[in-house]
Scaffold this active site. Structure first.
Site, mmCIF file in Angstrom:
data_model
loop_
_atom_site.group_PDB
_atom_site.id
_atom_site.type_symbol
_atom_site.label_atom_id
_atom_site.label_comp_id
_atom_site.label_asym_id
_atom_site.label_seq_id
_atom_site.Cartn_x
_atom_site.Cartn_y
_atom_site.Cartn_z
ATOM 1 N N HIS A 235 0.814 -1.218 0.000
ATOM 2 C CA HIS A 235 0.000 0.000 0.000
ATOM 3 C C HIS A 235 0.844 1.264 0.000
ATOM 4 O O HIS A 235 0.316 2.367 -0.194
ATOM 5 C CB HIS A 235 -0.988 -0.003 1.178
ATOM 6 C CG HIS A 235 -0.378 0.301 2.503
ATOM 7 N ND1 HIS A 235 -0.058 -0.679 3.427
ATOM 8 C CD2 HIS A 235 -0.038 1.469 3.079
ATOM 9 C CE1 HIS A 235 0.445 -0.125 4.519
ATOM 10 N NE2 HIS A 235 0.470 1.183 4.336
ATOM 11 N N SER B 232 4.691 1.965 8.530
ATOM 12 C CA SER B 232 4.185 0.960 7.591
ATOM 13 C C SER B 232 5.289 0.547 6.621
ATOM 14 O O SER B 232 6.029 1.384 6.112
ATOM 15 C CB SER B 232 3.010 1.526 6.802
ATOM 16 O OG SER B 232 1.938 1.839 7.647
ATOM 17 N N ASP C 238 -10.696 -6.146 1.610
ATOM 18 C CA ASP C 238 -11.085 -7.544 1.718
ATOM 19 C C ASP C 238 -9.839 -8.390 1.957
ATOM 20 O O ASP C 238 -8.858 -7.923 2.516
ATOM 21 C CB ASP C 238 -11.874 -8.007 0.484
ATOM 22 C CG ASP C 238 -11.113 -7.792 -0.821
ATOM 23 O OD1 ASP C 238 -9.875 -7.761 -0.782
ATOM 24 O OD2 ASP C 238 -11.766 -7.656 -1.866
#
Length: 400
Positions: free
Chosen positions: A194, A333, A257
């Site tokens: 991401h 992250s 998801d």
């Protein structure tokens, strides 16, 4: 192992310390601290035998082999990277998910490669030597962990060139999109998907992505013998990224998801660095980790220009994800989650990256948002894929 325990002690005691790892058992290497707990710690170090050493499990690694490469239309570069991930699927949801079939896994582990020229290719892979019954087992659940900061903030800013420029802290790097990463090869950095792709499009800056290495900034000082340099502050030296690999499991899914299981990416630099990198390792079950503990270092946004280290107990886990209680903020992250265990083959202690810190996963549970600290585990298939990206062959990727 004892030197690492003493390092933890120096952090927890809130007293600055310089640790000589070759003589870590000498109390003189630490500044004064409460004597009782320190003596107990030294006693534990002196009495731990080889039979009590946490060992890296020996696992058979499958083969993830490219079968077909196709050129794709030029990608769109849209919004800046989102440093926090939103998901509608929490730990129990992931545990209830049906194990993917071979064809699902083949689709998820196929990958896109973004080149610095802007070219985009898709690689379809084949999977060999994978036994779903042997590998795909969900570990027994444990208590879940929530929140970014758990009461007292247990993060430690690493200061001093002796620590920052030495392994393992020197293996932590910063991405120009605002995330962190870990050196896993002479030219390779492991990070979160991401940080370069939001599940639908590549993020702004992904094509001209750079990786920052924290180095000392020297100030010029004049003296009797002329001009000399002394280290003062730290600054980032940046290296451009040549190509970026992102698994289709992240792209075909989304952060909303099961695609969360594939939130990892590998960056190949345009030139080699000269730092020691970490080895990849297949993630053991949480109960096999030393003290059930994980650790990682990253560049949290609330401490600009500082490398922030933390360690904590691993919590709940699924086959692909590890939930833990490590304090972190956006910017961490993409950090490599690692552990230190005994390698029975080489007969020595080894640190290995066993996961990628994905960040704070917001889960909508019956209309109530809850937050989890989550890392993507390096499974045998992911190990095979990432190792192939680094080595370019599967022969050197047979031991995890």
């Amino acid at each position: 192992m004892c030197s690492e325990r003493l390092f933890y002690w120096s952090l927890l005691s809130n007293t600055p310390a310089r640790i000589n790892r070759s003589s870590a058992l000498m109390a003189s290497t630490l500044l004064p601290a409460p004597l009782g707990p320190l003596l107990l710690l030294l006693l534990l170090c002196s009495t731990s035998g080889s039979s009590q050493r946490p060992q890296w499990p020996v696992q058979r690694v499958p083969v993830v082999w490219p079968q077909q490469i196709e050129e794709q239309p030029p990608p769109h570069f849209l919004r800046p990277a989102q440093l926090q991930v939103t998901s509608s699927c929490g730990p129990e949801c992931h545990k209830r998910a049906l194990p993917p079939s071979y064809w699902d896994l083949q689709q998820f582990l196929s990958y896109e490669t973004l080149h610095s020229s802007g070219q985009l290719t898709e690689t379809v892979v084949g999977i060999y030597g994978f036994d779903a019954n042997a590998f795909y087992e969900t570990p027994a659940g444990r208590s879940r962990s929530k929140r970014q900061i758990f009461g007292h903030d247990s993060r430690f800013s690493i200061v001093g060139h002796d620590f920052l420029l030495n392994y393992p802290f020197s293996a932590a790097v910063k991405l120009s999109t605002g995330c962190s990463g870990t050196l896993v090869g002479d030219r390779h950095v492991l990070t979160a998907a991401h940080c370069v792709h939001d599940g639908k499009n590549y993020v702004k800056g992904a094509q001209r992505l750079r990786v920052g290495f924290l180095k000392p900034q020297h100030k010029e000082t004049s003296g009797r013998n002329g001009t000399g340099g002394r280290p003062d502050k730290m600054k980032f030296q940046w290296i451009r990224v040549k190509r970026t690999h992102v698994p289709k499991g992240w792209i075909k899914g989304t952060a909303n998801d099961i695609g969360m299981d594939y939130d990892y990416a590998l960056l190949e630099l345009k030139k080699a660095h000269k730092r020691r990198h970490m080895k990849l390792g297949i993630s053991p079950a949480a109960k096999q980790l030393p003290g059930k503990r994980v650790q990682f270092s990253g560049f949290d946004n609330d401490r600009p220009g500082q490398l922030v280290y933390r360690f904590c107990e691993a919590g709940d886990e699924t086959y692909d994800l590890l939930y833990q209680r490590c304090d972190a903020q956006p910017g961490a992250s993409g950090s490599g989650v690692y552990a230190r265990m005994w390698n029975r083959r080489s007969r020595r202690w080894e640190r290995k990256v066993i996961g990628v810190f994905s960040g704070h996963q917001w889960v909508d549970l019956s209309g109530t948002p809850q937050e989890f600290n989550v890392a993507v585990r390096i499974t045998p298939l992911k190990f095979a894929q990432i190792c192939y990206w680094i080595k370019g062959n599967y022969v050197d990727c047979r031991q995890g």
